[in-house]
Design a protein around this motif. Structure first.
Motif, PDB file in Angstrom:
ATOM      1  N   UNK A 157      49.148 -13.355 -37.103  1.00 28.80           N
ATOM      2  CA  UNK A 157      48.186 -13.182 -38.271  1.00 28.80           C
ATOM      3  C   UNK A 157      47.034 -11.422 -38.439  1.00 28.80           C
ATOM      4  N   UNK A 158      45.925 -12.682 -39.680  1.00 24.83           N
ATOM      5  CA  UNK A 158      45.238 -10.867 -39.540  1.00 24.83           C
ATOM      6  C   UNK A 158      44.112 -11.760 -38.431  1.00 24.83           C
ATOM      7  N   UNK A 159      42.177 -10.685 -38.891  1.00 24.05           N
ATOM      8  CA  UNK A 159      41.948 -11.177 -37.530  1.00 24.05           C
ATOM      9  C   UNK A 159      40.756 -12.912 -37.737  1.00 24.05           C
ATOM     10  N   UNK A 160      40.824 -12.530 -39.999  1.00 30.60           N
ATOM     11  CA  UNK A 160      40.608 -14.294 -40.131  1.00 30.60           C
ATOM     12  C   UNK A 160      41.669 -15.103 -39.592  1.00 30.60           C
ATOM     13  N   UNK A 161      42.897 -14.711 -39.080  1.00 32.96           N
ATOM     14  CA  UNK A 161      43.451 -16.360 -38.591  1.00 32.96           C
ATOM     15  C   UNK A 161      44.245 -16.484 -39.852  1.00 32.96           C
ATOM     16  N   UNK A 162      44.673 -15.944 -41.368  1.00 32.14           N
ATOM     17  CA  UNK A 162      45.331 -15.971 -42.413  1.00 32.14           C
ATOM     18  C   UNK A 162      46.962 -15.427 -41.627  1.00 32.14           C
ATOM     19  N   UNK A 163      47.847 -16.217 -42.340  1.00 29.15           N
ATOM     20  CA  UNK A 163      49.879 -16.276 -41.956  1.00 29.15           C
ATOM     21  C   UNK A 163      50.078 -14.908 -42.665  1.00 29.15           C
ATOM     22  N   UNK A 164      50.325 -13.423 -42.171  1.00 28.25           N
ATOM     23  CA  UNK A 164      50.633 -12.704 -42.584  1.00 28.25           C
ATOM     24  C   UNK A 164      52.584 -12.699 -43.539  1.00 28.25           C
ATOM     25  N   UNK A 165      52.920 -13.381 -41.911  1.00 24.62           N
ATOM     26  CA  UNK A 165      54.350 -12.585 -41.517  1.00 24.62           C
ATOM     27  C   UNK A 165      55.174 -13.718 -40.648  1.00 24.62           C
ATOM     28  N   UNK A 166      55.970 -13.999 -40.318  1.00 21.41           N
ATOM     29  CA  UNK A 166      56.853 -14.711 -39.573  1.00 21.41           C
ATOM     30  C   UNK A 166      58.514 -13.564 -38.865  1.00 21.41           C
ATOM     31  N   UNK A 167      58.321 -14.043 -37.924  1.00 20.91           N
ATOM     32  CA  UNK A 167      59.274 -12.827 -37.334  1.00 20.91           C
ATOM     33  C   UNK A 167      60.676 -13.414 -36.564  1.00 20.91           C
ATOM     34  N   UNK A 168      61.687 -13.860 -36.693  1.00 24.20           N
ATOM     35  CA  UNK A 168      62.254 -14.341 -35.772  1.00 24.20           C
ATOM     36  C   UNK A 168      63.466 -15.242 -36.146  1.00 24.20           C
ATOM     37  N   UNK A 169      62.381 -16.566 -36.964  1.00 26.18           N
ATOM     38  CA  UNK A 169      62.452 -17.689 -36.989  1.00 26.18           C
ATOM     39  C   UNK A 169      64.788 -18.151 -37.068  1.00 26.18           C
ATOM     40  N   UNK A 170      65.344 -16.953 -37.659  1.00 28.94           N
ATOM     41  CA  UNK A 170      66.526 -17.162 -38.069  1.00 28.94           C
ATOM     42  C   UNK A 170      67.304 -16.964 -36.726  1.00 28.94           C
ATOM     43  N   UNK A 171      66.749 -15.787 -35.826  1.00 28.04           N
ATOM     44  CA  UNK A 171      67.357 -16.011 -35.259  1.00 28.04           C
ATOM     45  C   UNK A 171      67.919 -16.060 -33.464  1.00 28.04           C
ATOM     46  N   UNK A 172      67.748 -17.835 -33.697  1.00 25.26           N
ATOM     47  CA  UNK A 172      68.040 -18.428 -32.607  1.00 25.26           C
ATOM     48  C   UNK A 172      67.635 -18.305 -31.713  1.00 25.26           C
ATOM     49  N   UNK A 173      66.539 -18.099 -31.167  1.00 22.05           N
ATOM     50  CA  UNK A 173      65.261 -17.955 -29.904  1.00 22.05           C
ATOM     51  C   UNK A 173      64.938 -19.147 -29.981  1.00 22.05           C
ATOM     52  N   UNK A 174      65.478 -19.134 -28.239  1.00 21.95           N
ATOM     53  CA  UNK A 174      65.379 -20.770 -27.231  1.00 21.95           C
ATOM     54  C   UNK A 174      63.537 -20.239 -26.345  1.00 21.95           C
ATOM     55  N   UNK A 175      62.544 -20.261 -26.557  1.00 24.10           N
ATOM     56  CA  UNK A 175      61.580 -19.950 -26.067  1.00 24.10           C
ATOM     57  C   UNK A 175      61.566 -18.128 -26.939  1.00 24.10           C
ATOM     58  N   UNK A 176      60.350 -17.980 -27.342  1.00 24.75           N
ATOM     59  CA  UNK A 176      60.022 -16.350 -27.629  1.00 24.75           C
ATOM     60  C   UNK A 176      58.498 -16.362 -26.845  1.00 24.75           C
ATOM     61  N   UNK A 177      58.503 -15.715 -25.247  1.00 22.82           N
ATOM     62  CA  UNK A 177      57.648 -16.404 -24.584  1.00 22.82           C
ATOM     63  C   UNK A 177      57.180 -14.253 -24.657  1.00 22.82           C
TER      64      UNK A 177
END
Lengths: 271, 103
Positions: free
Chosen positions: A186-206
């Motif tokens: 996100x940017x500091x105003x809370x606007x979403x900029x990018x999503x990472x790893x959504x298709x990489x099979x994560x099971x809890x990105x901690x």
């Protein structure tokens, strides 16, 4: 002719160096063995030593790189993802919703103009502090005492579901959107900029760590750490000697990973 | 008078049925099995939720076994339904509940 030869040799050298740089990978180096009952959840490097939270035992421990205990802080009701900034050790206390600050042996509660519910992680940079507000599914961003919120409960882009860790890099906020199995930027105003790893099979990105080249993200339930470049492209997947990783930390040429389900910290080197 | 008697009878029956439904009052020490308790963030979240129940004296979370040992304060009783609800509120599926006397 001589000039052409020089250009050719120079070009070849540049290509060779570039290839060598690209060939470099994170490789398992060693385990820092800890006392038997320790369960390290999150870590921070302070000089040559490491502070880590051990919520099972309600404490933090400081060890050297051989695992020898140097110091401890006890009586913290489930310390979570800690942070170290400008001589201050920040400790989110999960059960009491308090952020403790330790500096020169003194303990104080961080003044927060918000009410987190189970703070799971935080990152402090100067006057700015970002807190992963686990049960409220949001990030609390406090800049010079002024509070704003990033995200809300949900599964769509820009929404969060049990965020655990957060990192500030420049004007960007990287969030371990744990149970949406991804990282969101996100940017500091809370606007979403990018999503990472959504298709990489994560099971809890901690847990997240960021350096000049990119980021490392723990895939807790799959016993993996994924390395991305700053464009969010997957570069490497680490699995060797990783057992339930809950946090990760870059330190120059080293990468430290907490093995929560055993008493160790895995150390990787860039080679 | 007849109507009043009928109403009294219905009222008594409903109260009895409700009382029977609420017989699952727990006391002493109980062990609760919870699915998916392996994640520490969630396990401590459950601990936080259960601590909010009036009468809970102590909670021991066992991440390895996926169970919670709850100690209820002396002379206190907690309804099983309330405990199950708190477990659900924390995002978990409750499993078996064992009273210490059952073991």
């Amino acid at each position: 002719m001589n000039k052409s030869l020089l250009v050719l040799v120079f070009s070849l050298l540049i290509i060779a160096c570039k290839e060598k740089e690209e060939d470099k990978k994170w490789t398992f180096e060693k385990k820092i063995e800890l006392p038997e009952k320790v369960r390290p959840l999150a870590l921070e490097k302070t000089g040559n030593d490491i502070w880590f939270s051990d919520p099972e035992q309600f404490r933090l421990l400081k060890v050297d790189l051989s695992g020898k205990i140097l110091d401890s802080i006890t009586g913290i009701k489930r310390p979570m993802n800690i942070d170290f900034n400008q001589g201050k050790l920040y400790v989110p206390e999960f059960l009491t919703d308090t952020i403790w600050v330790f500096e020169d042996g003194k303990k104080s509660a961080l003044f927060l103009n918000a009410e987190p519910q189970a703070p799971a992680g935080l990152n402090a940079k100067g006057d700015t502090i970002a807190i992963a507000d686990f049960y409220n599914h949001r990030i609390i961003l406090q800049i010079k005492g002024q509070v704003s919120y990033i995200g809300k409960e949900g599964h769509n882009k820009g929404e969060l579901y049990y965020p655990i860790d957060v990192k500030i890099k420049g004007t960007k906020i990287y969030v371990a959107d744990a149970y949406n199995n991804r990282v969101q930027v996100f940017n500091i105003d809370g606007k979403i900029l990018e999503v990472i790893g959504e298709k990489d099979g994560f099971n809890v990105a901690s847990g997240i760590a960021i350096n000049m080249d990119g980021l490392a993200v723990t895939d807790q339930e799959n016993n993996k750490v994924l390395i991305y470049n700053l464009n969010g492209k997957l570069q490497q997947t680490l699995t060797d000697k990783i057992n339930y990783p809950t946090d990760v930390l870059f330190d120059e040429n080293s990468l430290y990973i907490t093995n929560f389900k055993e008493n160790s910290i895995a150390v990787y080197k860039m080679r | 008078m007849k109507k009043l008697l009928i109403l009294l009878f219905i009222g008594f029956t409903v109260t009895t049925v409700n009382a029977q439904a609420d017989t699952s009052q727990l006391n002493g020490k109980i062990t609760i099995e919870v699915d998916g308790l392996a994640c520490p963030f969630c396990a401590y979240g459950l601990e936080k939720n259960l601590k909010e129940i009036d009468g809970v004296e102590n909670i021991e979370i066992n991440i390895e076994k996926g169970s919670v040992l709850l100690t209820i304060a002396e002379r206190k009783q907690i309804s099983e339904d309330l405990i199950l609800q708190k477990i659900k509120d924390a995002g978990f599926t409750p499993g078996k509940i064992k009273k210490q006397s059952d073991e």
